[in-house]
Enzyme design. Structure first.
Site, mmCIF file in Angstrom:
data_model
loop_
_atom_site.group_PDB
_atom_site.id
_atom_site.type_symbol
_atom_site.label_atom_id
_atom_site.label_comp_id
_atom_site.label_asym_id
_atom_site.label_seq_id
_atom_site.Cartn_x
_atom_site.Cartn_y
_atom_site.Cartn_z
ATOM 1 N N GLN A 95 38.053 33.443 49.188
ATOM 2 C CA GLN A 95 38.495 32.495 48.158
ATOM 3 C C GLN A 95 37.278 31.882 47.482
ATOM 4 O O GLN A 95 36.360 31.406 48.162
ATOM 5 C CB GLN A 95 39.379 31.398 48.773
ATOM 6 C CG GLN A 95 40.000 30.488 47.714
ATOM 7 C CD GLN A 95 40.960 29.445 48.296
ATOM 8 O OE1 GLN A 95 41.046 29.267 49.510
ATOM 9 N NE2 GLN A 95 41.665 28.749 47.417
ATOM 10 N N HIS A 101 46.200 30.432 44.347
ATOM 11 C CA HIS A 101 46.584 31.443 43.354
ATOM 12 C C HIS A 101 46.949 32.734 44.061
ATOM 13 O O HIS A 101 46.486 32.998 45.167
ATOM 14 C CB HIS A 101 45.466 31.684 42.329
ATOM 15 C CG HIS A 101 44.128 31.981 42.937
ATOM 16 N ND1 HIS A 101 43.309 30.988 43.444
ATOM 17 C CD2 HIS A 101 43.487 33.142 43.158
ATOM 18 C CE1 HIS A 101 42.203 31.529 43.923
ATOM 19 N NE2 HIS A 101 42.294 32.842 43.780
ATOM 20 N N HIS A 103 46.868 36.841 43.510
ATOM 21 C CA HIS A 103 46.376 37.962 42.707
ATOM 22 C C HIS A 103 47.454 39.032 42.638
ATOM 23 O O HIS A 103 48.017 39.424 43.668
ATOM 24 C CB HIS A 103 45.167 38.621 43.391
ATOM 25 C CG HIS A 103 43.940 37.789 43.441
ATOM 26 N ND1 HIS A 103 42.941 37.867 42.503
ATOM 27 C CD2 HIS A 103 43.527 36.867 44.351
ATOM 28 C CE1 HIS A 103 41.963 37.026 42.829
ATOM 29 N NE2 HIS A 103 42.293 36.402 43.942
HETATM 30 P P1 5GP Z 1 39.561 34.125 44.607
HETATM 31 O O1 5GP Z 1 38.284 34.839 44.931
HETATM 32 O O2 5GP Z 1 39.397 32.630 44.693
HETATM 33 O O3 5GP Z 1 40.745 34.624 45.387
HETATM 34 O O4 5GP Z 1 39.882 34.516 43.113
HETATM 35 C C1 5GP Z 1 39.424 33.832 42.008
HETATM 36 C C2 5GP Z 1 39.683 34.732 40.813
HETATM 37 O O5 5GP Z 1 39.672 33.946 39.657
HETATM 38 C C3 5GP Z 1 38.647 35.842 40.618
HETATM 39 O O6 5GP Z 1 39.302 37.096 40.575
HETATM 40 C C4 5GP Z 1 37.980 35.494 39.281
HETATM 41 O O7 5GP Z 1 37.694 36.631 38.518
HETATM 42 C C5 5GP Z 1 39.053 34.638 38.607
HETATM 43 N N1 5GP Z 1 38.523 33.600 37.724
HETATM 44 C C6 5GP Z 1 37.551 32.693 38.028
HETATM 45 N N2 5GP Z 1 37.370 31.845 36.998
HETATM 46 C C7 5GP Z 1 38.255 32.214 36.030
HETATM 47 C C8 5GP Z 1 38.555 31.713 34.729
HETATM 48 O O8 5GP Z 1 37.944 30.750 34.234
HETATM 49 N N3 5GP Z 1 39.539 32.335 34.029
HETATM 50 C C9 5GP Z 1 40.226 33.404 34.537
HETATM 51 N N4 5GP Z 1 41.178 33.946 33.775
HETATM 52 N N5 5GP Z 1 39.972 33.914 35.767
HETATM 53 C C10 5GP Z 1 38.998 33.332 36.508
#
Ligand code: 5GP
Ligand code: ZN
Length: 135
Positions: A95, A101, A103
């Site tokens: 994360q 969130h 995916h």
């Molecule tokens: P995590 O690694 O926390 O599960 O996923 C975060 C996701 O958010 C990543 O896939 C990254 O590409 C996406 N992400 C991060 N910042 C932004 C943003 O400002 N806008 C969008 N649309 N996606 C984002």
């Protein structure tokens, strides 16, 4: 409730623009800026919760129903061959944004997306310990 320093709070509530596929009173679904594959989307609740444990039950239920709806629609439209529904909790789990969130990652035969792991062995010791937690 919103967290003033949280980028996903700002995106979910429309303060920062994002490519929005779907919106209702509880959620916004956007395209990931760093997609793992074509169509990679994120389901964001409008209310701030750092992770799944903090997310109210009602929203957790709705989020999974929404995942089903959006993935089904994308699957038909993009003609992908499969879908990974991924949800990371904690830095150790990958994360990077600490606003819950989900995916939605379309999969295409022969793509290079990697959400796999090396299977280990379920030891008797681990099995006993973990089963005990639920007794
Ligand atoms: P995590 O690694 O926390 O599960 O996923 C975060 C996701 O958010 C990543 O896939 C990254 O590409 C996406 N992400 C991060 N910042 C932004 C943003 O400002 N806008 C969008 N649309 N996606 C984002
Ligand atoms: Zn937030």
């Amino acid at each position: 409730m919103k967290d003033q320093n949280c980028i996903f709070c700002k995106i979910a509530n429309g303060e920062i623009p994002a490519a929005t596929l779907y919106e209702d009173e509880d959620f916004r679904v956007i395209l990931d800026l760093g997609p793992a594959s074509k169509g990679h989307a994120l389901i964001l609740p409008k209310e701030h919760a750092a992770n799944l444990y903090e997310l109210p039950d009602a929203l957790a239920g709705k989020a999974m129903i929404l995942a089903k709806k959006i993935a089904s629609k994308l699957s038909v439209a993009l003609k992908c061959d499969g879908f990974n529904i991924v949800q990371n909790n904690g830095e150790a789990a990958g994360q990077t944004v600490f606003h819950f969130h989900i995916h939605l990652i379309p999969r295409y035969k022969g793509d290079t997306v990697n959400v796999t792991w090396q299977p280990g062995i379920l030891t008797e010791e681990d099995k006993k310990e973990i089963l005990e937690i639920f007794r």
